[in-house]
Scaffold this motif. Sequence first.
Motif, PDB file in Angstrom:
ATOM      1  N   VAL A  67       0.835  -1.199   0.000  1.00 52.72           N
ATOM      2  CA  VAL A  67       0.000   0.000   0.000  1.00 52.72           C
ATOM      3  C   VAL A  67       0.872   1.251   0.000  1.00 52.72           C
ATOM      4  N   THR A  68       1.876   1.264   0.861  1.00 51.21           N
ATOM      5  CA  THR A  68       2.732   2.450   0.977  1.00 51.21           C
ATOM      6  C   THR A  68       3.476   2.727  -0.318  1.00 51.21           C
ATOM      7  N   SER A  69       4.095   1.703  -0.898  1.00 51.07           N
ATOM      8  CA  SER A  69       4.871   1.916  -2.114  1.00 51.07           C
ATOM      9  C   SER A  69       3.980   2.357  -3.265  1.00 51.07           C
ATOM     10  N   ALA A  70       2.794   1.739  -3.403  1.00 55.87           N
ATOM     11  CA  ALA A  70       1.881   2.116  -4.490  1.00 55.87           C
ATOM     12  C   ALA A  70       1.359   3.530  -4.303  1.00 55.87           C
ATOM     13  N   TRP A  71       0.989   3.879  -3.057  1.00 52.07           N
ATOM     14  CA  TRP A  71       0.466   5.221  -2.779  1.00 52.07           C
ATOM     15  C   TRP A  71       1.536   6.269  -3.040  1.00 52.07           C
ATOM     16  N   VAL A  72       2.752   6.033  -2.527  1.00 51.75           N
ATOM     17  CA  VAL A  72       3.840   7.007  -2.693  1.00 51.75           C
ATOM     18  C   VAL A  72       4.212   7.160  -4.165  1.00 51.75           C
ATOM     19  N   GLU A  73       4.280   6.053  -4.882  1.00 47.27           N
ATOM     20  CA  GLU A  73       4.626   6.113  -6.307  1.00 47.27           C
ATOM     21  C   GLU A  73       3.600   6.936  -7.074  1.00 47.27           C
ATOM     22  N   GLU A  74       2.328   6.695  -6.809  1.00 44.03           N
ATOM     23  CA  GLU A  74       1.285   7.451  -7.493  1.00 44.03           C
ATOM     24  C   GLU A  74       1.309   8.918  -7.077  1.00 44.03           C
TER      25      GLU A  74
END
Length: 393
Positions: free
Chosen positions: A135-142
Amino acid sequence: MPQLSLPDRVERRVDGLARAMVAEFVSSIAVYRTLPPEQLQGEIHGICVTNLRSLFTCLREGRPPAEDELSAIRASAARRAEERVPLEAVLDAYMTGARIGWGALRDEARPEETDELTGHVGTVLDYLRAVTAAVTSAWVEEQQAIVGEERDARRALTEALLTGDEPSSGLVERAGVRPADRYRAVAFRFDLSADERDMGVSATVAGRRKVRRVVQALEDLVGGPVLTLLDANGGAAALPVADVADLRDVVEGAARAEVWIAHSDLVRLPALPAAWDEAREVRRLITMLGRLPGTYTIDDVILEFTITSDPAAMARLNRLLAPIAERDDLIDTLEAWFDADFDRRMTARDLSVHPNTVDYRLRRISELLGHDVASAFGMQLLGAALLARRLAP
């Protein structure tokens, strides 16, 4: 670790559990109360079902989630970032879901299954660790992609407004800034911050941090996104502010460096390109004149601005000094004479010569140029010629 059969019974209630999770999100996480009901009952409910089933599968098989099982969770986190749902709220929702799912398992467990369920706490923690990371990596990337797109769009919008190009509706939408009716064109020049001067710190990184601090300070000042074209040395901004009394303090505090600010009056949008040309020229003049850090307008350099605004007049003024252009002693004396406010003794001291030498050189300058440097007209004309020489591009 032995496989756990308990999730098979709980999974039959997964739809009801997902609805309970959504209700808890709305009750305890403020931002979820702002989402449309159809989204909560549709997409959000769906990802809760997916998450629960994935958790139950991992518990049943005693393993952490596989990468492909996290794809839907990653996609959902990216959508939350796009909707500006804070990361802490998204993570809170997943923790809430895990608590509800674990509570359902605990409540369903028969006495002989309690110890077995407790033995799978590590599996739950592994699951939560993997989900949190996904969740963190996907949210931060977006979020980084969104910020980058908005930053680029705002820079493009700023450039369009300052140069007089009509921005497209798509550009305005991507920038997330609706142009105001009036703007003040501002040209900045930044000195180096202490971090940029520190040999042990990357000057590039320190410069970027300085720019981010300045942009944030400007956004706080105007109460929303700002249109800027800034780098570590300075740049441009279009600010919809009527009062600039605190602008220097705000920007210097954020830059942690001395700042030069040249700004126009508050003008309507169609007049902004001309206002920007004016502010940029004022910044150029105060830089060439060696003015101290501060806030400047065209009124502070009106004489210099008037002289430099007509290239033909500047060329003619420069030609007035042609007879002494190769005589460094005479040019230096004339400049020192004006800098000393026509005090011969101060001029002599600044040049480290005798006052009589100054008198001789001034007479010689008057003879060669055909204008008496001691007359009012001569002072005005030759002062303008010196300014034109000093400010020539």
